[in-house]
Design an enzyme around this catalytic site. Structure first.
Site, PDB file in Angstrom:
ATOM      1  N   GLU A 133       0.852  -1.191   0.000  1.00  0.00           N
ATOM      2  CA  GLU A 133       0.000   0.000   0.000  1.00  0.00           C
ATOM      3  C   GLU A 133       0.889   1.242   0.000  1.00  0.00           C
ATOM      4  OE1 GLU A 133      -4.064   1.405   2.215  1.00  0.00           O
ATOM      5  OE2 GLU A 133      -2.425   0.778   3.482  1.00  0.00           O
ATOM      6  N   GLY A 267       3.091   1.966  10.921  1.00  0.00           N
ATOM      7  CA  GLY A 267       2.842   1.282  12.177  1.00  0.00           C
ATOM      8  C   GLY A 267       2.512  -0.173  11.942  1.00  0.00           C
ATOM      9  N   ALA A 268       1.636  -0.413  10.952  1.00  0.00           N
ATOM     10  CA  ALA A 268       1.227  -1.773  10.601  1.00  0.00           C
ATOM     11  C   ALA A 268       0.520  -1.719   9.268  1.00  0.00           C
ATOM     12  CB  ALA A 268       0.319  -2.361  11.685  1.00  0.00           C
ATOM     13  N   GLU A 270      -2.614  -3.879   6.935  1.00  0.00           N
ATOM     14  CA  GLU A 270      -3.730  -4.810   7.065  1.00  0.00           C
ATOM     15  C   GLU A 270      -3.811  -5.863   5.981  1.00  0.00           C
ATOM     16  OE1 GLU A 270      -5.456  -1.076   4.971  1.00  0.00           O
ATOM     17  OE2 GLU A 270      -3.974  -1.524   6.504  1.00  0.00           O
ATOM     18  N   ASN A 271      -2.695  -6.407   5.517  1.00  0.00           N
ATOM     19  CA  ASN A 271      -2.742  -7.481   4.535  1.00  0.00           C
ATOM     20  C   ASN A 271      -3.653  -8.605   5.043  1.00  0.00           C
ATOM     21  OD1 ASN A 271      -0.374  -6.109   3.296  1.00  0.00           O
ATOM     22  ND2 ASN A 271       0.686  -7.000   5.049  1.00  0.00           N
ATOM     23  N   HIS A 303      -6.979  -2.211  15.298  1.00  0.00           N
ATOM     24  CA  HIS A 303      -7.146  -1.432  14.056  1.00  0.00           C
ATOM     25  C   HIS A 303      -6.962  -2.312  12.830  1.00  0.00           C
ATOM     26  CE1 HIS A 303      -6.577   2.445  11.735  1.00  0.00           C
ATOM     27  NE2 HIS A 303      -6.016   1.579  10.896  1.00  0.00           N
ATOM     28  N   GLU A 304      -5.886  -3.081  12.818  1.00  0.00           N
ATOM     29  CA  GLU A 304      -5.592  -3.894  11.635  1.00  0.00           C
ATOM     30  C   GLU A 304      -6.603  -5.028  11.469  1.00  0.00           C
ATOM     31  OE1 GLU A 304      -3.531  -2.555   9.659  1.00  0.00           O
ATOM     32  OE2 GLU A 304      -2.942  -1.109  11.192  1.00  0.00           O
ATOM     33  N   HIS A 307      -9.746  -3.888   9.879  1.00  0.00           N
ATOM     34  CA  HIS A 307      -9.605  -3.744   8.425  1.00  0.00           C
ATOM     35  C   HIS A 307      -9.971  -5.021   7.659  1.00  0.00           C
ATOM     36  CE1 HIS A 307      -8.098   0.164   7.408  1.00  0.00           C
ATOM     37  NE2 HIS A 307      -7.034   0.097   8.198  1.00  0.00           N
ATOM     38  N   GLU A 326      -9.408   3.983   6.714  1.00  0.00           N
ATOM     39  CA  GLU A 326      -8.583   4.280   7.884  1.00  0.00           C
ATOM     40  C   GLU A 326      -9.379   4.927   9.006  1.00  0.00           C
ATOM     41  OE1 GLU A 326      -5.927   2.923   8.197  1.00  0.00           O
ATOM     42  OE2 GLU A 326      -5.363   2.430   6.152  1.00  0.00           O
TER      43      GLU A 326
END
Length: 856
Positions: A133, A267-268, A270-271, A303-304, A307, A326
């Site tokens: 991304e 930070g991370a 979301e794959n 959060h991830e 997603h 987001e």
């Protein structure tokens, strides 16, 4: 090459499935690959246009049954595409595109890249990682690298024996190859966008597998860090179960791995099923972590995982909609973390993040939450505080206005209607309108497509039986040198909720304010007025002086922590806008002297720090005394050490007060206490609790001499966790010894500091009030090195350090340099940093006289 839109691919050929094999060579930092992409040709064509960047394609052809059409590649670097010219036209129908390609495992933290770490034996180990991304899958394999081109992916990885390999879906088979390598097969994924594809190869270890409603969950990390995974595993299991229930849709993948990457720009990410994190956002030592560090891991994991549904299962059609991904994931992280640890009072703590969004959104250079995205660079610019925190704030505002159950019903309808497909923002509003019958589009369009936010004024009539409620665009008062002017605008739809107190009773008054002014009739003359009930509205409140004094006097009894937080936040913002007074703010702070909430104190302490920075030499000593008088009793009430069983936020509050007393209040006794704690921590890391230890490091660093500075550096190098490393590295930027700060700047350009952290640490050095001029000179002299050595997307984050500059001459130099040497990305963000810098300069001109008068 035929002409085409440089920013969007044609839709005459559309992929439906990728069969992809990657063979990385970690020692040579290269990879080879082959792919067979099932495509649908909509109309006869002799060209295929898709994305490819930094790849060499050695062979390409189109196959349909026994028909093979050779293809010749031609690359176009500006559009990051490759055109495959066919030897004969392909007729409409289903075909398979075959390519063979090679590429480099780069060091830019995007695409297919390499990350390194030193193991316990002192040996450097290498991983091959992905970060696709926004538009970086094209650096790994030729593809249709736009979110609307969803497809399924069957991935195979050929790896050296002994290396761990992981991807989006579950491992299904392993082939032992004659040369000793292994080919690892993964199951096909669901229909998803290319930016969500992921694969990681290297010396890694997996935690135990936890079954969460039939979904296997693991945490994967570099060797020797298994003891740092249990907290993430616990919060991951909670989040996965909680979110599946809240959304009302089972998790869309077949497994979920949470993977710590030593070098990671964000930070991370979301794959689907293969979520990647920087180590500070996933791994920690629970016994030696601060409350904020624990909360950060919980937030990011939640959060991830949020997603996986909102973003992965249902995806924006183009990058203009990334805010929705987001913002909603940020909203859901709060909801999930609040359910996981209610004692953290996550919605109250969210005030700090909202303050950052308010701060940028109060500038004339702010932007709408959603705007037109044309290029890849435009997409990168979406990842900022307005997308995440302002976006989440307006989603929260909508949820609270509609009611939690009706809002949830709208989200479930949206996800169920659009699963496996792509959407526009309006699809979400339509779904919520369908579930609630409320004019959601009307309300939200004025918040999403227009920049800024309102200030709500509240005045009572002479007899007190009605209130006049007004709205105007709020803006800071920038210095004239900023050269900006606030445009007039039409009113927006503001869901205002007032809470009025009369005697022992309170009443709520809801108003959808669609004009500049409206009147609210009240049954009883109010004793006090809260203009933003529970702080749910994304707007400022401006009360008349008498109303403010009345509310402040009773705020600790009648206002919630969120409302008190908003009171402090709004009054400080009014000072920045030239509409409030320093004396009024100090009186408010005194009224809240017996405050017990961490977040309210953090906002107050932040404002006091800004006053200290702009106070002027003549006021320094007297203001430090005022701060000690305010904070000293508050800390004394808490005691010097943590009491067994006390709430974590109380422990964090003690540390915050200690830090502010020592640094902003220049309290000699607290500085001496910090020095003693620092020495004790050198012998025993558990000498004081983690929150206080964090404060101690900052306090000691602020006046560090060369010996102390070197000890901080030594502790950073010896730290076992990423959090502890950054704690001590960041502190190296805080000393009031300019020569040591410049030594730290030099370190940031070496291998001692990870590339993912370097520019953020340089930002901290630039924000050091004692060294900002010298650090700025350093940055200008090393500008070419900085802008080539580090990812271009992080350079605007470095420039954020100019926001605290108070010197007019230095501010002018900053502007002149950035005009002559603009960063490659983030032009809007840089303009915002510059305008906010001028706001600080203007504040520094006003504060000394006001503060001097207020202190008497």
């Amino acid at each position: 090459m035929p002409e085409h839109d440089l920013n969007r691919l044609p839709t005459t050929v559309v992929p439906s499935h990728y069969d992809l094999e990657l063979i990385p060579d970690l020692d040579a930092a290269t990879f080879t690959g082959t792919e067979a992409v099932t495509v649908v040709v909509a109309e006869a064509t002799d060209t295929l246009i898709l994305h490819a960047l930094d790849l060499e394609i050695s062979e390409a052809w189109l196959q349909q049954d026994d028909v093979r059409i050779e293809a010749t590649p031609s690359f176009d670097t500006p559009s990051e595409t490759v055109t495959l010219t066919l030897s004969t036209p392909a007729e409409p129908g289903s075909w398979t595109l075959h390519t063979s390609f090679t590429g480099e495992l780069n060091d830019k933290l995007v695409g297919f890249y390499r990350s390194t770490f030193v193991d316990d034996a002192g040996v450097t180990q290498t991983l091959a990682c992905t970060q696709f991304e926004s538009t970086h899958a094209r650096r790994s394999f030729p593809c249709w690298d736009e979110p609307a081109f969803k497809a399924t992916f069957a991935i195979r990885l050929v790896v050296d024996d002994g290396l761990f390999a992981v991807s989006n879906a579950m491992e299904t088979a392993v082939d032992e190859l004659p040369d000793g390598r292994r080919r690892v097969h993964f199951a096909p994924t669901m229909h998803m966008s290319t930016y969500l594809v992921a694969f990681i190869i290297g010396p890694l270890e997996a935690s135990e597998t936890v079954d969460v409603d039939g979904v296997p969950l693991r945490v994967i990390a570099p060797p020797g860090k298994a003891d740092l995974t249990p907290f993430a595993l616990d919060v991951g299991a909670f989040s996965l179960h909680f979110l599946a229930e809240w959304y009302g849709i089972p998790y869309p993948g077949d497994k979920l791995d949470l993977i710590a990457i030593p070098d990671f720009a964000f930070g991370a990410m979301e794959n689907l099923g293969c979520v990647t994190f920087r180590e500070t956002a996933l791994l920690l030592d629970q016994d030696h972590s601060t409350q904020a560090e624990l909360q950060r891991v919980a937030d990011v994991v939640a959060h991830e995982i949020a997603h996986m549904w909102f973003g992965d299962l249902v995806t924006m059609g183009w990058w203009n909609g990334i805010w929705l991904n987001e913002a909603f994931a940020t909203f859901m992280e709060m909801l999930t973390t609040d359910a996981y640890r209610p004692e953290w009072e996550r919605w109250t703590d969210f005030g700090l993040a909202r303050s950052a969004a308010f701060d940028t959104d109060s500038l004339t250079t702010t932007r709408p939450i959603e705007y037109e995205v044309v290029t890849a660079a435009d997409a990168e610019g979406m990842f900022d505080v307005l997308t995440y925190e302002k976006g989440a704030s307006v989603v929260r505002m909508l949820q609270q206005y509609l009611g939690e159950d009706r809002f949830q019903a709208g989200i479930r309808h949206y996800l169920d209607t659009h699963k496996f497909s792509n959407t526009e923002t309006t699809d979400l509003w339509d779904a919520i309108e369908h579930a609630t019958g409320e004019p959601v589009r009307q309300i939200m369009d004025s918040w999403i497509f227009r920049p800024g936010h309102p200030v709500i004024g509240i005045e009572r009539s002479a007899d007190g039986t009605s209130l006049t409620v007004t709205q105007d665009r709020f803006s800071f008062q920038p210095d004239a040198a900023a050269g900006v002017e606030l445009p007039t605008e039409e009113p927006r739809s503001v869901p205002v909720v007032l809470r009025l107190g009369h005697g022992d009773e309170t009443s709520l008054h809801r108003l959808l304010l669609t004009e500049h002014q409206a009147t609210v009739e009240v049954e009883h003359v109010p004793d006090w007025i809260v203009g933003n009930h529970e702080g749910n509205g994304f707007y400022r409140v401006e009360l008349a002086d008498a109303e403010l004094a009345t509310l402040a006097a009773s705020a600790l009894e009648v206002a919630s922590p969120l409302e008190r937080y908003g009171l402090v936040e709004d009054e400080w913002a009014l000072i920045l806008a030239g509409r409030g007074s320093v004396a009024g703010f100090l009186n408010l702070a005194r009224s809240l002297a017996n405050e017990e909430d961490l977040s309210v104190w953090q906002r107050t302490i932040g404002a006091l720090g800004s006053l200290s920075r702009t106070a002027g030499d003549d006021n320094e000593a007297s203001f430090e005394g005022w701060v000690r008088a305010l904070l000293g009793p508050a800390l004394q009430r808490l005691g010097d050490t943590r009491v067994p069983g006390e709430p974590e936020r109380t422990t964090a509050l003690r540390a915050s007060l200690f830090d502010a007393l020592a640094r902003t209040g220049n309290d000699t006794s607290r500085r001496e206490q910090a020095a003693a704690h620092f020495a004790a921590l050198g012998e025993n890391p558990a000498a004081v609790d983690a929150d206080l230890a964090d404060a101690v490091v900052r306090v000691v660093a602020s006046t560090a001499n060369a010996d102390t500075w070197e000890e901080l550096r030594r502790r950073a190098a010896a730290a076992r966790t990423a959090q502890d490393t950054l704690r001590h590295q960041g502190a190296l930027a805080d000393t009031d010894d300019t020569s040591l700060v410049l030594r730290f700047c030099e370190l940031c350009l070496t291998d001692e500091i990870r590339a993912q952290d370097a520019l953020f640490l340089l930002r901290r050095a630039l924000a050091n009030r004692h060294a900002s001029a010298e650090v700025w000179t350093f940055l200008t002299e090393r500008w070419e090195q900085i802008t080539t050595q580090f990812p271009s997307s992080t350079v605007p984050r470095l420039i954020e350090g100019i926001r605290g500059i108070t010197d007019r001459k230095l501010a002018t130099q900053v502007v002149e340099f950035l005009e002559a040497n603009p960063p490659k990305q983030g032009a809007t963000l840089v303009r915002q940093h510059i305008e906010r810098m001028w706001v600080t300069v203007a504040l520094a001109d006003r504060v000394p006289a006001e503060l001097g008068a207020a202190l008497g």
